[in-house]
Design a protein around this motif. Structure first.
Motif, PDB file in Angstrom:
ATOM      1  N   LEU A  92      -6.952  -4.681  -4.522  1.00 62.75           N
ATOM      2  CA  LEU A  92      -7.488  -5.044  -3.214  1.00 62.75           C
ATOM      3  C   LEU A  92      -6.503  -4.750  -2.089  1.00 62.75           C
ATOM      4  O   LEU A  92      -6.892  -4.277  -1.020  1.00 62.75           O
ATOM      5  CB  LEU A  92      -7.855  -6.531  -3.217  1.00 62.75           C
ATOM      6  N   VAL A  93      -5.218  -5.014  -2.317  1.00 64.51           N
ATOM      7  CA  VAL A  93      -4.231  -4.780  -1.261  1.00 64.51           C
ATOM      8  C   VAL A  93      -4.036  -3.288  -0.990  1.00 64.51           C
ATOM      9  O   VAL A  93      -3.450  -2.918   0.037  1.00 64.51           O
ATOM     10  CB  VAL A  93      -2.869  -5.444  -1.595  1.00 64.51           C
ATOM     11  N   LYS A  94      -4.547  -2.440  -1.899  1.00 63.27           N
ATOM     12  CA  LYS A  94      -4.449  -0.995  -1.713  1.00 63.27           C
ATOM     13  C   LYS A  94      -5.796  -0.383  -1.356  1.00 63.27           C
ATOM     14  O   LYS A  94      -5.948   0.846  -1.355  1.00 63.27           O
ATOM     15  CB  LYS A  94      -3.926  -0.346  -3.001  1.00 63.27           C
ATOM     16  N   ALA A  95      -6.768  -1.228  -1.027  1.00 62.04           N
ATOM     17  CA  ALA A  95      -8.114  -0.737  -0.727  1.00 62.04           C
ATOM     18  C   ALA A  95      -8.128   0.186   0.487  1.00 62.04           C
ATOM     19  O   ALA A  95      -8.991   1.061   0.610  1.00 62.04           O
ATOM     20  CB  ALA A  95      -9.056  -1.915  -0.500  1.00 62.04           C
ATOM     21  N   ALA A  96      -7.184  -0.008   1.395  1.00 57.38           N
ATOM     22  CA  ALA A  96      -7.013   0.867   2.557  1.00 57.38           C
ATOM     23  C   ALA A  96      -5.518   0.992   2.798  1.00 57.38           C
ATOM     24  O   ALA A  96      -4.747   0.122   2.389  1.00 57.38           O
ATOM     25  CB  ALA A  96      -7.707   0.287   3.785  1.00 57.38           C
ATOM     26  N   PRO A 156       2.642 -18.006   1.707  1.00 62.79           N
ATOM     27  CA  PRO A 156       1.643 -19.094   1.689  1.00 62.79           C
ATOM     28  C   PRO A 156       0.635 -19.120   2.819  1.00 62.79           C
ATOM     29  O   PRO A 156      -0.301 -19.918   2.787  1.00 62.79           O
ATOM     30  CB  PRO A 156       2.528 -20.347   1.752  1.00 62.79           C
ATOM     31  N   THR A 157       0.807 -18.278   3.852  1.00 64.46           N
ATOM     32  CA  THR A 157      -0.071 -18.393   5.018  1.00 64.46           C
ATOM     33  C   THR A 157      -0.845 -17.108   5.277  1.00 64.46           C
ATOM     34  O   THR A 157      -0.537 -16.046   4.722  1.00 64.46           O
ATOM     35  CB  THR A 157       0.743 -18.752   6.274  1.00 64.46           C
ATOM     36  N   PHE A 158      -1.852 -17.238   6.147  1.00 62.80           N
ATOM     37  CA  PHE A 158      -2.657 -16.093   6.569  1.00 62.80           C
ATOM     38  C   PHE A 158      -2.705 -16.079   8.092  1.00 62.80           C
ATOM     39  O   PHE A 158      -2.540 -17.132   8.715  1.00 62.80           O
ATOM     40  CB  PHE A 158      -4.071 -16.209   5.985  1.00 62.80           C
ATOM     41  N   PRO A 159      -2.876 -14.859   8.655  1.00 60.94           N
ATOM     42  CA  PRO A 159      -3.211 -13.590   8.025  1.00 60.94           C
ATOM     43  C   PRO A 159      -2.014 -12.944   7.324  1.00 60.94           C
ATOM     44  O   PRO A 159      -0.872 -13.305   7.568  1.00 60.94           O
ATOM     45  CB  PRO A 159      -3.665 -12.730   9.212  1.00 60.94           C
ATOM     46  N   GLN A 160      -2.340 -11.963   6.474  1.00 64.77           N
ATOM     47  CA  GLN A 160      -1.326 -11.152   5.807  1.00 64.77           C
ATOM     48  C   GLN A 160      -1.658  -9.684   6.056  1.00 64.77           C
ATOM     49  O   GLN A 160      -2.798  -9.256   5.851  1.00 64.77           O
ATOM     50  CB  GLN A 160      -1.304 -11.416   4.300  1.00 64.77           C
ATOM     51  N   LEU A 161      -0.673  -8.913   6.474  1.00 60.58           N
ATOM     52  CA  LEU A 161      -0.868  -7.478   6.667  1.00 60.58           C
ATOM     53  C   LEU A 161      -0.144  -6.725   5.561  1.00 60.58           C
ATOM     54  O   LEU A 161       1.041  -6.958   5.318  1.00 60.58           O
ATOM     55  CB  LEU A 161      -0.340  -7.045   8.033  1.00 60.58           C
ATOM     56  N   TRP A 162      -0.866  -5.834   4.897  1.00 59.13           N
ATOM     57  CA  TRP A 162      -0.314  -5.017   3.816  1.00 59.13           C
ATOM     58  C   TRP A 162      -0.392  -3.549   4.220  1.00 59.13           C
ATOM     59  O   TRP A 162      -1.400  -3.104   4.784  1.00 59.13           O
ATOM     60  CB  TRP A 162      -1.093  -5.234   2.521  1.00 59.13           C
ATOM     61  N   VAL A 163       0.656  -2.790   3.909  1.00 58.18           N
ATOM     62  CA  VAL A 163       0.686  -1.361   4.202  1.00 58.18           C
ATOM     63  C   VAL A 163       1.066  -0.616   2.929  1.00 58.18           C
ATOM     64  O   VAL A 163       2.119  -0.888   2.340  1.00 58.18           O
ATOM     65  CB  VAL A 163       1.687  -1.034   5.327  1.00 58.18           C
ATOM     66  N   ASP A 164       0.190   0.287   2.499  1.00 56.26           N
ATOM     67  CA  ASP A 164       0.410   1.055   1.264  1.00 56.26           C
ATOM     68  C   ASP A 164       0.711   0.136   0.081  1.00 56.26           C
ATOM     69  O   ASP A 164       1.595   0.423  -0.749  1.00 56.26           O
ATOM     70  CB  ASP A 164       1.550   2.057   1.454  1.00 56.26           C
ATOM     71  N   GLY A 165       0.015  -0.986   0.010  1.00 58.19           N
ATOM     72  CA  GLY A 165       0.167  -1.900  -1.117  1.00 58.19           C
ATOM     73  C   GLY A 165       1.373  -2.804  -1.046  1.00 58.19           C
ATOM     74  O   GLY A 165       1.634  -3.551  -1.987  1.00 58.19           O
ATOM     75  N   GLU A 166       2.121  -2.761   0.064  1.00 60.41           N
ATOM     76  CA  GLU A 166       3.305  -3.599   0.224  1.00 60.41           C
ATOM     77  C   GLU A 166       3.072  -4.605   1.359  1.00 60.41           C
ATOM     78  O   GLU A 166       2.551  -4.247   2.419  1.00 60.41           O
ATOM     79  CB  GLU A 166       4.547  -2.756   0.536  1.00 60.41           C
ATOM     80  N   LEU A 167       3.479  -5.837   1.135  1.00 59.90           N
ATOM     81  CA  LEU A 167       3.293  -6.879   2.143  1.00 59.90           C
ATOM     82  C   LEU A 167       4.256  -6.679   3.309  1.00 59.90           C
ATOM     83  O   LEU A 167       5.468  -6.554   3.116  1.00 59.90           O
ATOM     84  CB  LEU A 167       3.521  -8.266   1.522  1.00 59.90           C
ATOM     85  N   VAL A 168       3.698  -6.671   4.527  1.00 62.42           N
ATOM     86  CA  VAL A 168       4.519  -6.654   5.738  1.00 62.42           C
ATOM     87  C   VAL A 168       4.816  -8.087   6.158  1.00 62.42           C
ATOM     88  O   VAL A 168       5.960  -8.471   6.382  1.00 62.42           O
ATOM     89  CB  VAL A 168       3.803  -5.906   6.886  1.00 62.42           C
TER      90      VAL A 168
END
Length: 282
Positions: free
Chosen positions: A183-187, A241-253
């Protein structure tokens, strides 16, 4: 009579809490001006506070969650309204959502309990009809999700340490993590937020969408309020533990603050994912 006290900033909160006697129950209320459920909860807490005398060992504190991000993170505030009951620096219970009966029951449960003060200074216990409990989930759905997104209410199971003691739950966790990994790599750029870009359900998500829109970044999104399994699982999967979360190329920013810092420190941050860069490439 007691009142619901507005706390303006993090410094004021720390000084206010530090000044409370150890026997005082602090009812810490996190809210946001844009959240409709908070309007109702503010009225409920003001009314509840007024039933206690001014010298009762209880303090009602109201904080705008967006104005005190460090305090919100400290208490793991991921949705509003959110109430924390604390005494002598120790969290006794938390209540998420706008269930008035739940809030009254929690306050009455701890007001004056175990501190030795005269209970004659407290109001008589109110009659409360608690919602039916099923495996720790209230009748409204997982963690009062209906308070935030009625149309996307889910009753997906949550994963706790006690549940993961058997092999079946371990298998479920592995399957969930595999799903999250995909899911984190969906885009190339994925935003896990509360609500949708056109209708954010929390201020932090709204601000993050605004930043990405301002920078012209193309991104996919996932409404975590539509799937509580993802919402709970992603906290552990990401160790965030919190949201929102931004992921880039499957890696958490990271969350809003880190995203802002990245753009401030690097003008080219996410430039390759902007609408303009894709037009040039075409």
């Amino acid at each position: 009579m007691a009142t619901l006290q507005d706390v303006a900033d993090e410094t004021a909160f720390q000084s206010t809490v530090s000044a409370l006697p150890s026997s005082t129950l602090a009812v810490i209320y996190f809210h946001a001006p844009w959240a409709k459920p908070c309007e109702q909860m503010s009225v409920i807490l003001k009314t509840l506070a007024s039933t206690y005398p001014a010298d009762a060992p209880i303090a009602f504190l109201a904080l705008n969650a967006e104005d005190v991000p460090e305090v919100s993170e400290q208490y793991d505030v991921t949705a509003v309204p959110y109430i924390v009951l604390q005494k002598d620096g120790k969290i006794l219970e938390t209540v998420s959502g706008s269930d008035a009966a739940k809030v009254r029951a929690a306050v009455e449960k701890y007001a004056g309990a175990g501190s030795g003060e005269s209970k004659s200074s407290l109001p008589p216990a109110q009659t409360v009809t608690r919602p039916p409990q099923t495996n720790g989930v209230n009748g409204a759905g997982a963690k009062s999700l209906a308070d935030y997104a009625p149309s996307t209410q889910q009753t997906a199971p949550e994963y706790s340490s006690s549940e993961l003691q058997n092999g079946e739950q371990e298998t479920n966790k592995e399957e969930l993590f595999k799903r999250l990994g995909e899911l984190v790599k969906a885009a190339p750029v994925m935003l896990f937020m509360k609500g949708t870009p056109s209708a954010p359900q929390c201020g932090f998500s709204r601000q993050t969408v605004g930043v990405l829109r301002e920078k012209g970044v193309r991104y996919g999104f996932f409404n975590i309020l539509a799937d509580d399994e993802v919402r709970q699982g992603l906290k552990e999967f990401a160790d965030w533990p919190t949201f929102p979360q931004l992921w880039v190329d499957g890696e958490l920013v990271g969350g809003l603050d880190i995203v802002k810092e990245e753009f401030e420190n690097d003008p080219d941050f996410l430039t390759q994912y902007s609408v303009n860069s894709q037009k040039i490439a075409a």
